[in-house]
Design an enzyme around this catalytic site. Structure first.
Site, PDB file in Angstrom:
ATOM      1  N   ASP A   8       0.863  -1.169   0.000  1.00  0.00           N
ATOM      2  CA  ASP A   8       0.000   0.000   0.000  1.00  0.00           C
ATOM      3  C   ASP A   8       0.906   1.227   0.000  1.00  0.00           C
ATOM      4  OD1 ASP A   8      -2.407   1.607   0.470  1.00  0.00           O
ATOM      5  OD2 ASP A   8      -1.636   1.838   2.499  1.00  0.00           O
ATOM      6  N   MET A   9       0.371   2.381  -0.343  1.00  0.00           N
ATOM      7  CA  MET A   9       1.210   3.577  -0.418  1.00  0.00           C
ATOM      8  C   MET A   9       1.015   4.511   0.776  1.00  0.00           C
ATOM      9  SD  MET A   9       3.260   3.389  -3.020  1.00  0.00           S
ATOM     10  CE  MET A   9       3.722   5.019  -3.607  1.00  0.00           C
ATOM     11  N   ASP A  10      -0.129   5.197   0.847  1.00  0.00           N
ATOM     12  CA  ASP A  10      -0.338   6.186   1.909  1.00  0.00           C
ATOM     13  C   ASP A  10      -0.392   5.522   3.279  1.00  0.00           C
ATOM     14  OD1 ASP A  10      -0.695   8.468   0.115  1.00  0.00           O
ATOM     15  OD2 ASP A  10      -2.544   7.480  -0.475  1.00  0.00           O
ATOM     16  N   SER A  43      -2.911   0.033  -4.187  1.00  0.00           N
ATOM     17  CA  SER A  43      -3.402   1.243  -3.529  1.00  0.00           C
ATOM     18  C   SER A  43      -4.815   1.582  -3.990  1.00  0.00           C
ATOM     19  CB  SER A  43      -2.460   2.422  -3.857  1.00  0.00           C
ATOM     20  OG  SER A  43      -3.007   3.647  -3.432  1.00  0.00           O
ATOM     21  N   GLY A  44      -5.500   2.365  -3.182  1.00  0.00           N
ATOM     22  CA  GLY A  44      -6.797   2.882  -3.589  1.00  0.00           C
ATOM     23  C   GLY A  44      -6.679   4.063  -4.523  1.00  0.00           C
ATOM     24  N   LYS A 192      -8.137  -5.375  -3.346  1.00  0.00           N
ATOM     25  CA  LYS A 192      -6.724  -5.520  -3.692  1.00  0.00           C
ATOM     26  C   LYS A 192      -6.318  -6.986  -3.858  1.00  0.00           C
ATOM     27  CE  LYS A 192      -5.274  -1.234  -1.412  1.00  0.00           C
ATOM     28  NZ  LYS A 192      -4.356  -0.595  -0.449  1.00  0.00           N
ATOM     29  N   ASP A 215      -2.038  -0.580   5.969  1.00  0.00           N
ATOM     30  CA  ASP A 215      -2.329   0.136   7.219  1.00  0.00           C
ATOM     31  C   ASP A 215      -3.800   0.404   7.460  1.00  0.00           C
ATOM     32  OD1 ASP A 215      -2.474   2.190   5.149  1.00  0.00           O
ATOM     33  OD2 ASP A 215      -2.515   3.616   6.821  1.00  0.00           O
ATOM     34  N   ASN A 218      -8.971  -0.872   3.741  1.00  0.00           N
ATOM     35  CA  ASN A 218      -8.953  -1.342   2.353  1.00  0.00           C
ATOM     36  C   ASN A 218      -7.781  -2.278   2.065  1.00  0.00           C
ATOM     37  OD1 ASN A 218      -7.060   0.752   2.557  1.00  0.00           O
ATOM     38  ND2 ASN A 218      -7.417   1.480   0.487  1.00  0.00           N
TER      39      ASN A 218
END
Length: 271
Positions: A8-10, A43-44, A192, A215, A218
């Site tokens: 995931d990114m953020d 990622s979303g 995902k 984190d 999602n």
């Protein structure tokens, strides 16, 4: 043996400054290439935004974008979900009675906001959607393939709004939260983990050989799916409950710390 890493990114790969240690990751990535370990951004966020973080290698890696609605692998589109236009219309009608909800409609070519949207929110949206068009009316859009709604609500209302949408559109969409009042309405089953499974088929990789990092809500399916799953120490409790391990925080470059350890273990197992 790890053969695929999904991040995931953020709040996970990215530091709170919305950046990452590029020189450290470059060294890690070169080791991954040598070991034939696949790197997947899950990622979303919008594909066009995600690839901007990896300009040198965007055509070499894979993206599970928009929470699984769009899968691009090594420059090739593997999958693009599609939300029925009638359902899009029903959701927009439902949203019209929720003035506290700010809305982005996400499509393959671009994301869209109404011209009535608060300009401050539009600027916020452009952080995550590099293609974001302001249009007169979302309900009049028909020329794109739509696969997600990105909502923002007052943070204290997050769970209430998630429950509201999951009850009203049960079986058609799933509402998931990524924190800070952000909620995604995704096509049922297009999370995902679904995108990651498409990549597994492409490469012949079993989930026991996947390391995943996340984190938020999602990330739950992805964390449950991977044989080696890590929730960030700064992450939500729902992510920690879904994961097998806890990684150091994104502030402390926890993803890079753990990947380095996993690659070292790969090397020792080959020796």
């Amino acid at each position: 043996m790890i053969k695929m890493v999904t991040v995931d990114m953020d709040g996970t790969f990215l530091k709170p400054t919305n950046e990452y240690n590029r020189s450290r990751f470059e060294a890690i990535y070169q080791t991954m290439v040598k070991q034939d370990v696949k790197f997947v951004v899950a990622s979303g966020n919008q594909y066009y935004q995600l690839k901007s973080f990896f300009p040198e290698i965007a055509e070499q890696i894979s993206f599970v974008a928009e929470n699984g609605a769009l899968v691009i692998s090594e420059g090739e589109e593997l999958f693009c979900g599609e939300m029925d236009l009638e359902l899009v219309g029903e959701i927009l009608i439902f949203l019209a009675d929720l003035p506290e909800v700010r809305t982005i409609l996400c499509g393959r070519q671009s994301a869209y906001v109404s011209q009535e949207t608060d300009p401050v929110f539009v600027d916020y949206g452009r952080i995550y959607y590099h293609r974001l068009n302001v249009v007169p009316n979302l309900s009049e859009l028909t020329e794109d393939t739509f696969f997600k709604f990105a909502l923002n609500v007052p943070e204290e209302m997050t769970e209430e709004i998630v429950t509201l949408f999951n009850q009203r559109f049960d079986g058609e969409i799933t509402a998931v939260t990524s924190g800070h009042g952000d909620i995604d309405l995704i096509i049922k089953g297009l999370h995902k983990a679904n995108g990651i499974q498409l990549l597994q088929k492409k490469w012949g990789i079993h989930e026991d050989h996947i390391a995943s990092f996340g984190d938020g809500g999602n990330d739950v399916e992805m964390l449950r799916h991977a044989g080696h799953s890590y929730a960030m120490s700064n992450g939500s409790q729902v992510a920690k409950d879904a994961a097998k391990f806890v990684a150091p925080s994104n502030h402390d470059e926890g993803v890079l710390v753990i990947i380095e350890q996993l690659l070292d273990k790969n090397q020792s197992e080959k020796a």
